[in-house]
Design an enzyme around this catalytic site. Structure first.
Site, mmCIF file in Angstrom:
data_model
loop_
_atom_site.group_PDB
_atom_site.id
_atom_site.type_symbol
_atom_site.label_atom_id
_atom_site.label_comp_id
_atom_site.label_asym_id
_atom_site.label_seq_id
_atom_site.Cartn_x
_atom_site.Cartn_y
_atom_site.Cartn_z
ATOM 1 N N LYS B 188 35.945 -4.387 20.120
ATOM 2 C CA LYS B 188 35.446 -3.051 20.479
ATOM 3 C C LYS B 188 35.510 -2.104 19.295
ATOM 4 C CE LYS B 188 34.100 0.315 23.227
ATOM 5 N NZ LYS B 188 34.675 1.561 22.824
ATOM 6 N N GLU B 195 28.432 1.128 15.640
ATOM 7 C CA GLU B 195 27.790 2.268 16.317
ATOM 8 C C GLU B 195 27.678 3.470 15.368
ATOM 9 O OE1 GLU B 195 29.600 3.292 20.216
ATOM 10 O OE2 GLU B 195 29.772 5.301 19.371
#
Lengths: 339, 339, 339, 339
Positions: B188, B195
């Site tokens: 993550k 991102e």
């Protein structure tokens, strides 16, 4: 409608196919005749020369060029004597928008309309449709609307952006008249600049995953090497195929490029058939130059471009100079593996 | 199955809703009781304290924590005295994977299983499902499979990556057991690092589009300012809403982040309600640190992070120092508008 | 020898003074007459107009222009009608070397020699001498040798690089005929590109020192903020003046720019009189463009340039877009102070 | 005064020599006895073991360690049983300041003073003196003042920074007590981070000079390659040796690193003996981590570090992934030479 297509490579040939499926008539020409022959068998009208192609088109003609950037201007020079007022030339390749502005002006003097059309979609465009970024005079763009509408993906099953009110706009169909001459390739140029940045972001991140087990490797210890202080934090053997597949589903970073990444990693998670020498083909460079002219800071897009340069060994002299300086001030000798 | 949920903020509350819709029983607790009350009205079992929550769960218990990173360890300290062997704690927030490794070891000594679960999906997760990156012991992950399967998007209409053969794998359902403790938050973390890079690539590129008309502005001429040499190349007034919408359709750079960009620009192409002071919340920073430990070059991810720092004025002393040096060697006085 | 000087700003006036001290005759002109008057009082011959300046010079003339880049070509246009075969024009400013190549060719057609001379040295040049990077035809450069030798620092007390064998070379005197037209400004352009990189390296590093006490500050705790995990590692109140002074003495990073940094920090370690809006004046931008054309990766020089852009708020729209995306996917509201 | 020195490599041995010349008594030890023997012949007192070294020093002792970072803690563990209250240990190597903070606390419990001393100067330090950045308790630093004063360059002929008023300060002598434990290595760490940035700035810029003749080379023309649009602008064969020599004299970018660059280029302008695999040895990495913890944007220092990673092929998997994506979306095959 009827349209001529010059350049039947990967992109051009598939665009002809999509146009034929859409009911358009295509007169096609290519330097090597095999491609002409192949498309003739699929319903296109083959041409044996530029002059032949022009002759086979009804006036006012529309001719789409799908060629490497460096070949466009010589081709135009060869075509123009055969063309007349009201004809339209479309450059669908990746030309520099600065050239478009000049060429459009020159052709306007002969009453030929010039359209610059950035085309995105790659090898899947035949099926998915092509995203078209269009620059040039309004009347010419309008005349070609049927062609753009066929090449573009159409609305498909991608929902309209909420709040979007502009009925009749074409952006939601996958093509857009962005502005005057050059605007199409300008938008495509920036599109590709962004593409470089996105690709690099995935590549860097996935590389971190790929090395998440460095703590399992032996470390050398000397004045030239920093040992990993926390090997227990890097003991993960991650399955890159699964993670790419996972991220495609519900994550913030899902994208078409991620879909392709999953395809590539699924085929071979070691990517053994690639050397990692990454080409760059113009738009990335021009994007940086435009940003600098505008005074826009673009560190991400720039470093993405430079990573490609470096991947091809272009930094080598600079790297040697770093080693040379280290030798001068510290007597440091290069380690054979540079570690 | 039955599950406890602590932390009913934006993310936690919607996850409870999705679990309730999926037929699970949820016992919920939150620091402020309003959120508990709200979800009780939707079918959850409210708890008035940590002890109450634990009491309302059958053994062996499963408790999901959805909290800011800094709140997790204090919460665990408060929970542990109430828990027993076989219970499972899940940290679904954005904690540092390095902490997971340690905490899991500490809890294992008490026979409590600890799962670190990176959760992506944002405010749309309720509807779309959440992408789940899971680390921890196999038996605990298996026991929670029904919960993961409900929270995740499932296969939906996203086609399987061609060539993917692993039947029964869960990645294609949107959740994945990535590895031992820490692996979930590690994946993550890198997801968020990517991102940041993707977001910056879009932002930089769209900024180039936004200023494509700088050639229309007046230029000042003095020794401190480089005039734009080619104003005729920067005369484009581009419609950012249309271009974002266009790129969503058939282009190489289509993505969910681009969908969101189109939403934001459609709402207000000037983005007037934002100041441009961009937060960063941990994973971006840890991603860079992990890359450095691994020796992976990540210039794109790093510069994306630094752009956020700079957006908040964090570079200001360094900038002053640049102006100070320029004053010393060239007598340059700062221009009021810095141009 | 006799030389004309046009442009009596910071740089031009001091260069005249150094030439006068060196025994040369200077005929000077400036748009505003005060500067002419001032230098006339110091031994220069004042001119009241371009025509007057040309008239006061013996043929073949040598005229040095010391002007902002944008003023050079208009000046040449005004001068040329007064000049004749064998005259020499020198552009000592920071012009784009690409222009030099063209201008030199145009003037050559009139048998006027054109020299592009990059000049480094800043406000201290009067005393230290100027480092001169020269491009243009050999014969013109040779004729101006006495002028270059006076303006340059000379060997001084800087020892010759060990191993250097080229007797009679001028590099060790501080001036160099780098190559044909454009070579001088090309080398100066890269010099300034490097300068941006060096300055940024110092500024970034010193900023790390300046914040080495962040561990003493209060931290806020919420989902938007990563608390500093290790405040005990950031408890240093460092004296930037002392450290800059220290590094000047025996360290690997000693340099003239560090000397200037020490001056600036000694004057005011808070740099309160600067806003941190850093200008960039052309060479930095052109350096990046040249590197891109050559395919040379220059991430350090580029990010140094972009930091200057950002310091002036040029990233603001991109930053707003980042905040807008964060709002769309996570409901994140900007924090007032962006932290 | 009397001092022990452990570690007689490049740095340690020369520091002993400088101390001996300064009239200090040095008791020396090294893992391999040859170095001990050599220095014994120059006036040092050789020791045959750690215990022997400790025995030969009068109490309270001062022992300087000059070792690779990874060897320091094992050495301390071996030394401590032999030491007593009031003794001083100095770590003069490139250790991580975070370790210093912890070690100093541990040793303080035994009433042993610990000093962290960053040492810059490289192979020329013997002659030039070493720039010393010192952290630790005041009383220990004061006791060692004679040693620091001898090792440091002293005021020499480097003029004091104008405006500097602090009489009796030691920064102008080339050594400085920067703060409590860790402060010395913190300042040295940032020093090296800056060093990486400076080196990269020179290397990138000089690489642009080195390729200023790319316009003379043949170009290939295809869809994968952007031809150089303006070959006439890249026709310069520049002499890098002369330019490096030139910039040392009066230019804004003169520095010690530039002096060394000139040495290296004068020896061989092709740098043929280097492969360009550049090591990084800890401080550069820690600098970035500290900056991230502080929230300071450091794009220049980071990209300088990553260039070193890339020079050693560390980006290769990421590069392969880029090529793989290009293959997926465009059918692009890697060119053999990546161009």
């Amino acid at each position: 409608m009827q349209i001529g297509m010059i350049g039947l490579g990967r992109m051009g040939a598939n665009m002809v196919r999509r146009l034929l499926h859409g009911g358009h008539q295509c007169v096609v020409f290519n330097r090597s005749p095999e491609a002409v022959k192949a498309l003739s068998g699929e319903g296109a009208v083959g041409a044996s020369s530029l002059a032949d192609l022009v002759k086979k088109l009804e006036r006012p003609r529309a001719i789409w060029m799908m060629l490497p950037g460096a070949s466009v201007e010589p081709l135009i020079a060869g075509l123009v004597p055969h063309l007349g007022p009201g004809d339209i030339l479309i450059d669908g390749g990746n030309s520099y928008y600065v050239d478009d502005i000049r060429i459009a002006r020159e052709l306007a003097a002969r009453k030929i309309d010039y359209i610059d059309c950035g085309t995105s979609g790659g090898v899947m465009g035949l099926e998915r449709g092509y995203c078209l970024m269009i620059g040039g005079p309004e009347r010419a763009v309008q005349r070609l609307e049927p062609v753009f509408a066929t090449l573009a993906p159409g609305a498909g099953d991608i929902p309209l952006t909420p709040g979007r009110k502009k009925p009749g706009g074409t952006a939601e169909l996958g093509y857009l008249h962005c502005g005057p001459s050059g605007a199409g390739h300008f938008v495509k140029m920036v599109h590709n600049g962004i593409e470089y940045g996105l690709m690099a972001a995935y590549a860097e991140g996935i590389d971190i995953l790929a090395r998440a087990n460095v703590g399992k490797r032996e470390q050398s210890h000397d004045a030239e090497t920093t040992p990993l202080r926390n090997p227990e934090e890097f003991q993960f053997d991650l399955d890159l195929r699964d993670i790419a597949e996972l991220w495609r589903r519900g994550s913030v970073i899902s994208s078409w490029l991620l879909d392709l990444t999953a395809v590539a990693l699924t085929r071979d998670p070691t990517l053994a058939k690639f050397d990692g020498r990454v080409s760059d083909s113009g738009e990335g460079r021009w994007t940086i130059k435009a940003a600098i002219d505008e005074g826009v800071p673009v560190p991400v897009l720039s470093t993405a471009l430079y990573s490609r340069f470096s991947s091809r060994g272009e930094a080598q002299f600079a790297d040697k100079l770093l080693s040379a300086m280290r030798f001068e001030f510290g007597g440091h000798i290069e380690k054979p593996d540079g570690k």
